[in-house]
Design a protein around this motif. Sequence first.
Motif, PDB file in Angstrom:
ATOM      1  N   GLU A  28       4.048 -17.739  12.452  1.00 57.41           N
ATOM      2  CA  GLU A  28       4.418 -17.056  13.688  1.00 57.41           C
ATOM      3  C   GLU A  28       4.534 -15.552  13.455  1.00 57.41           C
ATOM      4  N   ARG A  29       4.301 -14.778  14.513  1.00 61.14           N
ATOM      5  CA  ARG A  29       4.337 -13.325  14.381  1.00 61.14           C
ATOM      6  C   ARG A  29       5.693 -12.831  13.896  1.00 61.14           C
ATOM      7  N   ASP A  30       6.775 -13.460  14.342  1.00 62.27           N
ATOM      8  CA  ASP A  30       8.115 -13.016  13.954  1.00 62.27           C
ATOM      9  C   ASP A  30       8.390 -13.201  12.464  1.00 62.27           C
ATOM     10  N   ASP A  31       7.589 -14.036  11.797  1.00 64.24           N
ATOM     11  CA  ASP A  31       7.806 -14.310  10.373  1.00 64.24           C
ATOM     12  C   ASP A  31       6.847 -13.544   9.464  1.00 64.24           C
ATOM     13  N   ALA A  32       5.905 -12.819  10.052  1.00 66.76           N
ATOM     14  CA  ALA A  32       4.848 -12.190   9.256  1.00 66.76           C
ATOM     15  C   ALA A  32       5.368 -11.078   8.354  1.00 66.76           C
ATOM     16  N   ALA A  33       6.247 -10.232   8.878  1.00 66.64           N
ATOM     17  CA  ALA A  33       6.754  -9.114   8.081  1.00 66.64           C
ATOM     18  C   ALA A  33       7.526  -9.614   6.864  1.00 66.64           C
ATOM     19  N   ALA A  34       8.308 -10.666   7.042  1.00 64.56           N
ATOM     20  CA  ALA A  34       9.061 -11.222   5.918  1.00 64.56           C
ATOM     21  C   ALA A  34       8.122 -11.795   4.867  1.00 64.56           C
ATOM     22  N   ALA A  35       7.040 -12.438   5.310  1.00 61.55           N
ATOM     23  CA  ALA A  35       6.075 -13.002   4.366  1.00 61.55           C
ATOM     24  C   ALA A  35       5.382 -11.899   3.573  1.00 61.55           C
ATOM     25  N   ALA A  36       4.957 -10.841   4.264  1.00 61.99           N
ATOM     26  CA  ALA A  36       4.282  -9.731   3.584  1.00 61.99           C
ATOM     27  C   ALA A  36       5.231  -9.016   2.630  1.00 61.99           C
ATOM     28  N   THR A  37       6.461  -8.805   3.064  1.00 61.95           N
ATOM     29  CA  THR A  37       7.447  -8.135   2.213  1.00 61.95           C
ATOM     30  C   THR A  37       7.767  -8.969   0.982  1.00 61.95           C
ATOM     31  N   GLY A  38       7.931 -10.264   1.179  1.00 62.27           N
ATOM     32  CA  GLY A  38       8.236 -11.141   0.057  1.00 62.27           C
ATOM     33  C   GLY A  38       7.134 -11.146  -0.986  1.00 62.27           C
ATOM     34  N   LEU A  39       5.880 -11.186  -0.529  1.00 62.94           N
ATOM     35  CA  LEU A  39       4.767 -11.173  -1.473  1.00 62.94           C
ATOM     36  C   LEU A  39       4.661  -9.822  -2.169  1.00 62.94           C
ATOM     37  N   TYR A  40       4.872  -8.744  -1.427  1.00 71.32           N
ATOM     38  CA  TYR A  40       4.860  -7.409  -2.033  1.00 71.32           C
ATOM     39  C   TYR A  40       5.909  -7.304  -3.142  1.00 71.32           C
ATOM     40  N   LEU A  41       7.117  -7.734  -2.864  1.00 67.97           N
ATOM     41  CA  LEU A  41       8.186  -7.637  -3.856  1.00 67.97           C
ATOM     42  C   LEU A  41       7.873  -8.463  -5.098  1.00 67.97           C
ATOM     43  N   ARG A  42       7.257  -9.619  -4.900  1.00 66.09           N
ATOM     44  CA  ARG A  42       6.926 -10.470  -6.042  1.00 66.09           C
ATOM     45  C   ARG A  42       5.802  -9.859  -6.874  1.00 66.09           C
ATOM     46  N   LEU A  43       4.741  -9.389  -6.210  1.00 70.58           N
ATOM     47  CA  LEU A  43       3.601  -8.839  -6.941  1.00 70.58           C
ATOM     48  C   LEU A  43       3.933  -7.501  -7.602  1.00 70.58           C
ATOM     49  N   ALA A  44       4.715  -6.670  -6.917  1.00 70.33           N
ATOM     50  CA  ALA A  44       5.131  -5.402  -7.520  1.00 70.33           C
ATOM     51  C   ALA A  44       6.138  -5.650  -8.633  1.00 70.33           C
ATOM     52  N   GLY A  45       6.991  -6.642  -8.433  1.00 70.84           N
ATOM     53  CA  GLY A  45       8.021  -6.939  -9.423  1.00 70.84           C
ATOM     54  C   GLY A  45       7.473  -7.472 -10.730  1.00 70.84           C
ATOM     55  N   ASP A  46       6.378  -8.255 -10.663  1.00 73.11           N
ATOM     56  CA  ASP A  46       5.830  -8.807 -11.908  1.00 73.11           C
ATOM     57  C   ASP A  46       4.696  -7.955 -12.485  1.00 73.11           C
ATOM     58  N   GLY A  47       4.455  -6.785 -11.869  1.00 80.59           N
ATOM     59  CA  GLY A  47       3.472  -5.864 -12.414  1.00 80.59           C
ATOM     60  C   GLY A  47       2.040  -6.127 -12.000  1.00 80.59           C
ATOM     61  N   THR A  48       1.833  -7.025 -11.038  1.00 77.54           N
ATOM     62  CA  THR A  48       0.471  -7.296 -10.581  1.00 77.54           C
ATOM     63  C   THR A  48      -0.105  -6.102  -9.831  1.00 77.54           C
TER      64      THR A  48
END
Length: 218
Positions: A28-48
Amino acid sequence: MLYDAPHRGSPSPIMSDATTILVDTDLERDDAAAAATGLYLRLAGDGTISPVYEVESEPRFRVLDERLTQDTGVYAIGLHASSHRWRDDEKGGAHLVEGGPENGIFCRYDGSFTIRCPECRQPLAPGDEGSEALEEALAVWCDAPNSAYVACPGCAAWTPLTLWRSPAHDFAVGHFAITLYGTHLRSLTDGQNDHAATLLRHRLGDVAGDFAVVYARA
């Protein structure tokens, strides 16, 4: 790639590099920002990826994992959330804010695509006879996505735009998407067992392989 927000008829494309785009057609559109932010934090956090984005007009994060780039050809990753845009933060990273051109419509750079009715499988492309409902659905999608339905000129069934699939993988709509810059990962759709591509897909959260795949061409 993504389109500028359409009003009437087909929208105008934004040019970019050759890409593979994974589109979540269910979120759903209301959940998209949280999904993108969560993936960003994970990929940036592990150095990807780098925590800082490049290219203001079409933000992307440079891949820092040299092995990933070597194995797949992907040199940068873009994260899209409908109605949001990336901005720098005071901690040397990035965060999403409301607004911007993201509308969840992804297709080829030349704006051409063909999709199939989920009921009768008849193909339909912008400009075809009976495509007025498709063009209207693209416009409706940006403001009221749950009301974006397409009337098939073949069987007359009204079905959600999100259910129409592209046999050539040149179109999809969804509120959360991931752009992989630098290559067309054809193994994601041609049935080949490419271990590196599969691992990357899982790494990005599409473990079940449910995301639609769009191949864009410059």
